[in-house]
Motif scaffolding. Structure first.
Motif, PDB file in Angstrom:
ATOM      1  N   ILE A  76      -3.604 -85.455  54.114  1.00  0.00           N
ATOM      2  CA  ILE A  76      -4.833 -84.802  53.666  1.00  0.00           C
ATOM      3  C   ILE A  76      -5.776 -85.832  53.064  1.00  0.00           C
ATOM      4  N   GLU A  77      -7.003 -85.824  53.531  1.00  0.00           N
ATOM      5  CA  GLU A  77      -8.036 -86.712  52.992  1.00  0.00           C
ATOM      6  C   GLU A  77      -8.697 -86.103  51.764  1.00  0.00           C
ATOM      7  N   ARG A  78      -9.079 -84.824  51.877  1.00  0.00           N
ATOM      8  CA  ARG A  78      -9.708 -84.137  50.739  1.00  0.00           C
ATOM      9  C   ARG A  78      -9.646 -82.624  50.955  1.00  0.00           C
ATOM     10  N   VAL A  79      -9.823 -81.909  49.853  1.00  0.00           N
ATOM     11  CA  VAL A  79      -9.874 -80.449  49.880  1.00  0.00           C
ATOM     12  C   VAL A  79     -11.176 -80.047  49.208  1.00  0.00           C
ATOM     13  N   GLU A  80     -12.015 -79.314  49.931  1.00  0.00           N
ATOM     14  CA  GLU A  80     -13.295 -78.840  49.405  1.00  0.00           C
ATOM     15  C   GLU A  80     -13.197 -77.339  49.189  1.00  0.00           C
ATOM     16  N   ILE A  81     -13.623 -76.891  48.009  1.00  0.00           N
ATOM     17  CA  ILE A  81     -13.509 -75.478  47.663  1.00  0.00           C
ATOM     18  C   ILE A  81     -14.850 -74.976  47.153  1.00  0.00           C
ATOM     19  N   ILE A  82     -15.294 -73.870  47.723  1.00  0.00           N
ATOM     20  CA  ILE A  82     -16.501 -73.186  47.264  1.00  0.00           C
ATOM     21  C   ILE A  82     -16.052 -71.808  46.803  1.00  0.00           C
ATOM     22  N   LEU A  83     -16.238 -71.516  45.530  1.00  0.00           N
ATOM     23  CA  LEU A  83     -15.874 -70.209  45.001  1.00  0.00           C
ATOM     24  C   LEU A  83     -17.123 -69.354  44.863  1.00  0.00           C
ATOM     25  N   GLY A  84     -16.983 -68.090  45.142  1.00  0.00           N
ATOM     26  CA  GLY A  84     -18.113 -67.175  45.074  1.00  0.00           C
ATOM     27  C   GLY A  84     -18.520 -66.731  46.458  1.00  0.00           C
ATOM     28  N   PRO A  85     -19.432 -65.791  46.540  1.00  0.00           N
ATOM     29  CA  PRO A  85     -19.822 -65.231  47.837  1.00  0.00           C
ATOM     30  C   PRO A  85     -20.468 -66.287  48.722  1.00  0.00           C
ATOM     31  N   ALA A  86     -19.892 -66.479  49.889  1.00  0.00           N
ATOM     32  CA  ALA A  86     -20.402 -67.460  50.839  1.00  0.00           C
ATOM     33  C   ALA A  86     -20.496 -66.873  52.236  1.00  0.00           C
ATOM     34  N   THR A 103      -8.170 -83.443  57.027  1.00  0.00           N
ATOM     35  CA  THR A 103      -7.044 -84.360  57.192  1.00  0.00           C
ATOM     36  C   THR A 103      -7.543 -85.753  57.574  1.00  0.00           C
ATOM     37  N   ARG A 104      -6.688 -86.722  57.372  1.00  0.00           N
ATOM     38  CA  ARG A 104      -7.028 -88.103  57.697  1.00  0.00           C
ATOM     39  C   ARG A 104      -7.015 -88.295  59.204  1.00  0.00           C
ATOM     40  N   GLY A 105      -7.894 -89.153  59.676  1.00  0.00           N
ATOM     41  CA  GLY A 105      -7.912 -89.497  61.089  1.00  0.00           C
ATOM     42  C   GLY A 105      -6.720 -90.372  61.442  1.00  0.00           C
ATOM     43  N   ALA A 106      -6.369 -90.415  62.707  1.00  0.00           N
ATOM     44  CA  ALA A 106      -5.231 -91.224  63.141  1.00  0.00           C
ATOM     45  C   ALA A 106      -5.480 -92.707  62.894  1.00  0.00           C
ATOM     46  N   LYS A 107      -6.709 -93.147  62.965  1.00  0.00           N
ATOM     47  CA  LYS A 107      -7.037 -94.561  62.722  1.00  0.00           C
ATOM     48  C   LYS A 107      -6.800 -94.935  61.257  1.00  0.00           C
ATOM     49  N   ASP A 108      -6.925 -93.953  60.353  1.00  0.00           N
ATOM     50  CA  ASP A 108      -6.747 -94.203  58.917  1.00  0.00           C
ATOM     51  C   ASP A 108      -5.287 -94.124  58.482  1.00  0.00           C
ATOM     52  N   GLU A 136      -8.065-100.197  72.365  1.00  0.00           N
ATOM     53  CA  GLU A 136      -9.100-100.512  71.376  1.00  0.00           C
ATOM     54  C   GLU A 136      -9.737 -99.278  70.748  1.00  0.00           C
ATOM     55  N   ASN A 137      -9.867 -98.183  71.504  1.00  0.00           N
ATOM     56  CA  ASN A 137     -10.596 -97.008  71.024  1.00  0.00           C
ATOM     57  C   ASN A 137      -9.734 -95.779  70.769  1.00  0.00           C
ATOM     58  N   ALA A 138      -8.434 -95.879  70.954  1.00  0.00           N
ATOM     59  CA  ALA A 138      -7.565 -94.711  70.789  1.00  0.00           C
ATOM     60  C   ALA A 138      -6.481 -95.010  69.758  1.00  0.00           C
ATOM     61  N   HIS A 139      -6.194 -93.992  68.927  1.00  0.00           N
ATOM     62  CA  HIS A 139      -5.174 -94.123  67.890  1.00  0.00           C
ATOM     63  C   HIS A 139      -4.350 -92.844  67.853  1.00  0.00           C
ATOM     64  N   TYR A 140      -3.102 -92.961  67.407  1.00  0.00           N
ATOM     65  CA  TYR A 140      -2.230 -91.801  67.310  1.00  0.00           C
ATOM     66  C   TYR A 140      -1.557 -91.780  65.937  1.00  0.00           C
ATOM     67  N   ARG A 141      -1.094 -90.583  65.567  1.00  0.00           N
ATOM     68  CA  ARG A 141      -0.308 -90.397  64.350  1.00  0.00           C
ATOM     69  C   ARG A 141       0.746 -89.333  64.644  1.00  0.00           C
ATOM     70  N   ARG A 167      10.798 -77.061  59.239  1.00  0.00           N
ATOM     71  CA  ARG A 167      10.655 -78.307  59.989  1.00  0.00           C
ATOM     72  C   ARG A 167       9.287 -78.278  60.626  1.00  0.00           C
ATOM     73  N   ARG A 168       8.574 -79.371  60.488  1.00  0.00           N
ATOM     74  CA  ARG A 168       7.212 -79.438  61.021  1.00  0.00           C
ATOM     75  C   ARG A 168       7.012 -80.772  61.708  1.00  0.00           C
ATOM     76  N   ALA A 169       6.455 -80.724  62.894  1.00  0.00           N
ATOM     77  CA  ALA A 169       6.115 -81.935  63.628  1.00  0.00           C
ATOM     78  C   ALA A 169       4.644 -81.859  64.001  1.00  0.00           C
ATOM     79  N   SER A 170       3.987 -82.976  63.954  1.00  0.00           N
ATOM     80  CA  SER A 170       2.560 -83.005  64.240  1.00  0.00           C
ATOM     81  C   SER A 170       2.222 -84.291  64.993  1.00  0.00           C
ATOM     82  N   LEU A 171       1.397 -84.175  66.000  1.00  0.00           N
ATOM     83  CA  LEU A 171       0.907 -85.320  66.761  1.00  0.00           C
ATOM     84  C   LEU A 171      -0.602 -85.239  66.800  1.00  0.00           C
ATOM     85  N   ARG A 172      -1.250 -86.313  66.406  1.00  0.00           N
ATOM     86  CA  ARG A 172      -2.710 -86.359  66.452  1.00  0.00           C
ATOM     87  C   ARG A 172      -3.131 -87.576  67.257  1.00  0.00           C
ATOM     88  N   LEU A 173      -4.038 -87.349  68.205  1.00  0.00           N
ATOM     89  CA  LEU A 173      -4.619 -88.411  69.004  1.00  0.00           C
ATOM     90  C   LEU A 173      -6.122 -88.420  68.774  1.00  0.00           C
TER      91      LEU A 173
END
Length: 189
Positions: A76-86, A103-108, A136-141, A167-173
């Protein structure tokens, strides 16, 4: 990101407990009720929840199934929260607010990460993540997470029958063909 790391929590649910104005209740080891402004139950549908800008609302029972979305805090890169009617700005389900988890990018997330924890309620927690480049331009996690939680206590003092292991598995390209365009493919199971 640094605040998330320093918080010492192991789940997104516990991280959200620290936000003033959010109602976070643990119904069992795998069921959570998260909402704002006092309208809280297991299938709350008045709070829009997004992961990377995509709604995780489940039309099957009109709400967010928090037990399924057990994200790895390391991703996780950050969590943004807006409370109230939106609702007028964000649309359906944003009556009481919006939670956007980015979430963080695969390059990060290059290289390897191993994290192991144990405790009284969380008997075992393990996270393994590896990221690399595919040219050069593709990354995975690739991420794997295992969690084993002790059964909770019932009102009469007996042990509840809600022990939970997940159990959790995740693949990001991520592919960036040029500076202005990018393509992300994220699969979790």
């Amino acid at each position: 990101r640094e605040d998330i790391r320093r918080s010492g929590v192991t789940t997104i649910h516990d991280l959200l407990r620290s936000v003033p104005g959010l109602n976070v209740a643990q119904l069992s080891n795998s069921n959570w009720a998260i909402s704002a402004r006092g309208f809280n139950d297991q299938f709350s549908n008045k709070l829009l929840v997004l992961i990377d800008g995509r709604s995780i609302y489940t039309p099957l029972f009109s709400g967010v199934y928090w037990g399924f979305h057990d994200l790895m805090l390391e991703d996780i890169e950050r969590v943004e929260i807006i409370l109230g009617p939106a609702g007028t700005h964000w649309g359906a389900n944003a009556v009481n607010g919006v939670i956007n988890v980015t979430t963080r990018g695969a390059k990060d997330a290059q290289g390897s990460l191993v994290s192991i924890a144990s405790g009284t309620e969380e008997r075992g927690l393990g996270v393994i993540r590896h990221g690399g480049a595919l040219g050069e331009n593709a990354h995975y996690r690739l991420s794997l997470k295992y969690a084993d939680r002790e059964p909770g206590g019932a009102v009469d003092g007996a042990r509840a029958r809600d022990e939970w292991d997940s159990r959790r598995a995740s693949l990001r390209l991520d592919w960036t063909p040029n500076e202005s365009d990018s393509v992300t493919f994220d699969v979790g199971w």
